[in-house]
Design a protein around this motif. Sequence first.
Motif, mmCIF file in Angstrom:
data_model
loop_
_atom_site.group_PDB
_atom_site.id
_atom_site.type_symbol
_atom_site.label_atom_id
_atom_site.label_comp_id
_atom_site.label_asym_id
_atom_site.label_seq_id
_atom_site.Cartn_x
_atom_site.Cartn_y
_atom_site.Cartn_z
ATOM 1 N N HIS A 17 34.635 32.427 33.851
ATOM 2 C CA HIS A 17 35.674 31.760 33.059
ATOM 3 C C HIS A 17 35.038 30.855 32.013
ATOM 4 C CE1 HIS A 17 39.407 33.036 34.917
ATOM 5 N NE2 HIS A 17 38.907 32.837 36.118
ATOM 6 N N LYS A 18 35.778 30.621 30.936
ATOM 7 C CA LYS A 18 35.278 29.809 29.836
ATOM 8 C C LYS A 18 35.937 28.434 29.768
ATOM 9 C CE LYS A 18 34.368 34.026 27.210
ATOM 10 N NZ LYS A 18 34.688 34.817 25.989
ATOM 11 N N ALA A 19 36.751 28.135 30.775
ATOM 12 C CA ALA A 19 37.413 26.827 30.839
ATOM 13 C C ALA A 19 37.725 26.526 32.306
ATOM 14 C CB ALA A 19 38.678 26.815 29.984
ATOM 15 N N ALA A 20 38.379 25.408 32.559
ATOM 16 C CA ALA A 20 38.628 24.941 33.923
ATOM 17 C C ALA A 20 39.409 25.961 34.750
ATOM 18 C CB ALA A 20 39.401 23.621 33.877
ATOM 19 N N ILE A 21 39.100 25.989 36.039
ATOM 20 C CA ILE A 21 39.807 26.858 36.989
ATOM 21 C C ILE A 21 41.025 26.098 37.501
ATOM 22 C CG2 ILE A 21 39.580 28.298 39.042
ATOM 23 C CD1 ILE A 21 37.522 28.874 36.792
ATOM 24 N N THR A 22 42.192 26.700 37.420
ATOM 25 C CA THR A 22 43.436 26.027 37.800
ATOM 26 C C THR A 22 43.993 26.475 39.143
ATOM 27 O OG1 THR A 22 44.707 27.706 36.603
ATOM 28 C CG2 THR A 22 44.115 25.695 35.396
ATOM 29 N N SER A 23 43.688 27.717 39.554
ATOM 30 C CA SER A 23 44.291 28.261 40.767
ATOM 31 C C SER A 23 43.452 29.430 41.249
ATOM 32 C CB SER A 23 45.729 28.731 40.470
ATOM 33 O OG SER A 23 46.337 29.326 41.597
ATOM 34 N N LEU A 24 43.477 29.687 42.563
ATOM 35 C CA LEU A 24 42.792 30.865 43.112
ATOM 36 C C LEU A 24 43.458 31.303 44.404
ATOM 37 C CD1 LEU A 24 40.955 29.502 45.573
ATOM 38 C CD2 LEU A 24 39.404 28.972 43.697
ATOM 39 N N ASP A 25 43.229 32.565 44.769
ATOM 40 C CA ASP A 25 43.840 33.118 45.984
ATOM 41 C C ASP A 25 43.013 34.299 46.476
ATOM 42 O OD1 ASP A 25 45.911 33.135 47.974
ATOM 43 O OD2 ASP A 25 46.790 34.889 47.016
ATOM 44 N N PHE A 26 42.832 34.374 47.801
ATOM 45 C CA PHE A 26 42.139 35.497 48.423
ATOM 46 C C PHE A 26 43.099 36.673 48.598
ATOM 47 C CE2 PHE A 26 39.422 32.014 49.742
ATOM 48 C CZ PHE A 26 38.159 32.567 49.791
ATOM 49 N N SER A 27 42.569 37.879 48.464
ATOM 50 C CA SER A 27 43.366 39.068 48.786
ATOM 51 C C SER A 27 43.582 39.116 50.292
ATOM 52 C CB SER A 27 42.656 40.335 48.313
ATOM 53 O OG SER A 27 41.412 40.488 48.993
ATOM 54 N N PRO A 28 44.651 39.762 50.753
ATOM 55 C CA PRO A 28 44.917 39.828 52.196
ATOM 56 C C PRO A 28 43.778 40.445 53.002
ATOM 57 C CG PRO A 28 46.873 40.438 50.972
ATOM 58 C CD PRO A 28 45.767 40.322 49.971
ATOM 59 N N ASN A 29 43.038 41.397 52.412
ATOM 60 C CA ASN A 29 41.935 42.023 53.151
ATOM 61 C C ASN A 29 40.630 41.233 53.062
ATOM 62 O OD1 ASN A 29 40.911 42.560 50.596
ATOM 63 N ND2 ASN A 29 41.336 44.754 50.659
ATOM 64 N N GLY A 30 40.649 40.118 52.320
ATOM 65 C CA GLY A 30 39.476 39.257 52.233
ATOM 66 C C GLY A 30 38.340 39.790 51.397
ATOM 67 N N LYS A 31 38.562 40.854 50.630
ATOM 68 C CA LYS A 31 37.484 41.460 49.858
ATOM 69 C C LYS A 31 37.457 41.035 48.389
ATOM 70 C CE LYS A 31 37.313 45.625 52.760
ATOM 71 N NZ LYS A 31 37.437 47.108 52.786
ATOM 72 N N HIS A 32 38.522 40.388 47.939
ATOM 73 C CA HIS A 32 38.615 39.992 46.539
ATOM 74 C C HIS A 32 39.133 38.562 46.433
ATOM 75 C CE1 HIS A 32 38.917 44.427 46.429
ATOM 76 N NE2 HIS A 32 38.232 44.310 45.297
ATOM 77 N N LEU A 33 38.873 37.970 45.280
ATOM 78 C CA LEU A 33 39.373 36.646 44.962
ATOM 79 C C LEU A 33 39.945 36.693 43.551
ATOM 80 C CD1 LEU A 33 39.406 33.616 46.029
ATOM 81 C CD2 LEU A 33 37.397 33.285 44.562
ATOM 82 N N ALA A 290 37.068 21.736 36.987
ATOM 83 C CA ALA A 290 36.784 21.544 35.570
ATOM 84 C C ALA A 290 35.430 22.087 35.150
ATOM 85 C CB ALA A 290 36.873 20.050 35.241
ATOM 86 N N ASP A 291 34.519 22.292 36.106
ATOM 87 C CA ASP A 291 33.179 22.786 35.759
ATOM 88 C C ASP A 291 33.124 24.299 35.546
ATOM 89 O OD1 ASP A 291 33.479 23.665 38.339
ATOM 90 O OD2 ASP A 291 31.821 22.495 39.169
ATOM 91 N N MET A 292 34.290 24.952 35.600
ATOM 92 C CA MET A 292 34.431 26.387 35.310
ATOM 93 C C MET A 292 33.788 27.277 36.374
ATOM 94 S SD MET A 292 33.792 26.407 31.168
ATOM 95 C CE MET A 292 32.242 25.499 31.236
ATOM 96 N N GLN A 293 33.394 26.702 37.509
ATOM 97 C CA GLN A 293 32.759 27.471 38.573
ATOM 98 C C GLN A 293 33.709 27.686 39.733
ATOM 99 O OE1 GLN A 293 28.110 26.669 38.769
ATOM 100 N NE2 GLN A 293 29.246 24.800 39.155
ATOM 101 N N ILE A 294 33.548 28.832 40.395
ATOM 102 C CA ILE A 294 34.266 29.121 41.630
ATOM 103 C C ILE A 294 33.246 29.109 42.759
ATOM 104 C CG2 ILE A 294 35.663 30.792 42.909
ATOM 105 C CD1 ILE A 294 35.533 31.380 39.275
#
Length: 405
Positions: A17-33, A290-294
């Motif tokens: 990402h090139k700016a702050a991260i606002t939200s995130l969610d795991f997939s139900p199978n746990g293989k993706h974000l 805000a550091d653009m990292q997950i």
Amino acid sequence: MACAPEDPVLERYFKGHKAAITSLDFSPNGKHLATASWDTFLMLWNFKPQARAFRYVGHKDVVTSVQFSPLGNLLASASRDRTVRLWIPDKRGKSSEFKAHTAPVRSVDFSADGQYLATASEDKSIKVWNMYRQRFLYSLCRHTHWVRCAKFSPDGRLIVSCSEDKTIKIWDTTSKQCVSNFSDSIGFANFVDFSPNGTCIASAGSDHTVKIWDIRLNKLLQHYQVHSGGVNCVSFHPSGNYLITASSDGTLKILDLLEGRLIYTLQGHSGPVFTVSFSKGGELFSSGGADMQILLWRTNFDELNSKDVLKRNLKRLHFDSPPHLLDIYPRTPHCHEGKIETVEINPKLEVTDLRTSTPPVVDILSFGSTTTVSILEQRLTLTEDKLKDCLENQQRLCNAMQQKM
């Protein structure tokens, strides 16, 4: 599964990402974000080594919220461009756009059965959508300021919402009425969510506090003042025994709800942390800011089968279940029973071989349908089915009269 003795560990972090991260969610199978950002993009990260990341292009302003559907076959996103989008999370990225709110949309949330979507907006309303027909159903409009978040209860019978009017409201999805109201004279809640068993809610306060409320007794159960900045997000562990918080003070905190105390302070981000979420089974959690990292962390809590948790929670009834204080009393030896002091973890000081993931990114442009709902259409939606029935009856009557003539 027995409790692991190790502390939570930062496994890897993702950059893209090139700016702050606002939200995130795991997939139900746990293989993706899935992650959302101020850069107007959604990104889908694959946990497999060397896997490509997908960046979904379609929103015209900050993406404020993202969530997988319970089956993982859809992604919902909200944006300051006043729209909600439904995406198919694959390399094609087909999406549908919903237009009904008249101001920036702050959150999206699927019901546990995947049939409905709740959206919260700065137009002071919560709107509920039917996912099967992809149409607007109704609005909830008792807040007097921007609505920052709205969440379904595990059984889908209630919705909790928080607003800058300094209230938290509980809504009955059948009667469409507000059935409970919690108010605060100091700050407002940035985020709110139900516990996995649906008996209480947790709020993340702009006044630096985290509060746990029993929704049946309308009683404040726990009040934590562990952050030195506003709390932006909270996430329950699927067991309901732990709560993780994200704050503008740059830290994550893990609270032990059984003992009512702070057990971990997690460093790692540079600047405010805006979002945090446990995986559906509770073995992982992720954070962004805000550091653009997950950052991707592995927990030391009991892992649970997410399907079993979902089935258990759907069977529970809010008003017939045992008192909350009995619900949270530990019935088995507790993982952190022997810990006396809070543990502080700074992975940047302790981890030298941390895996950094900056995978190849594939841009996916959205080409899909748009559902626009005007105010008049919103009012007519609830009576649309009745009108159709009347027209069908009139048509049958006309046909019968023509046959007689």
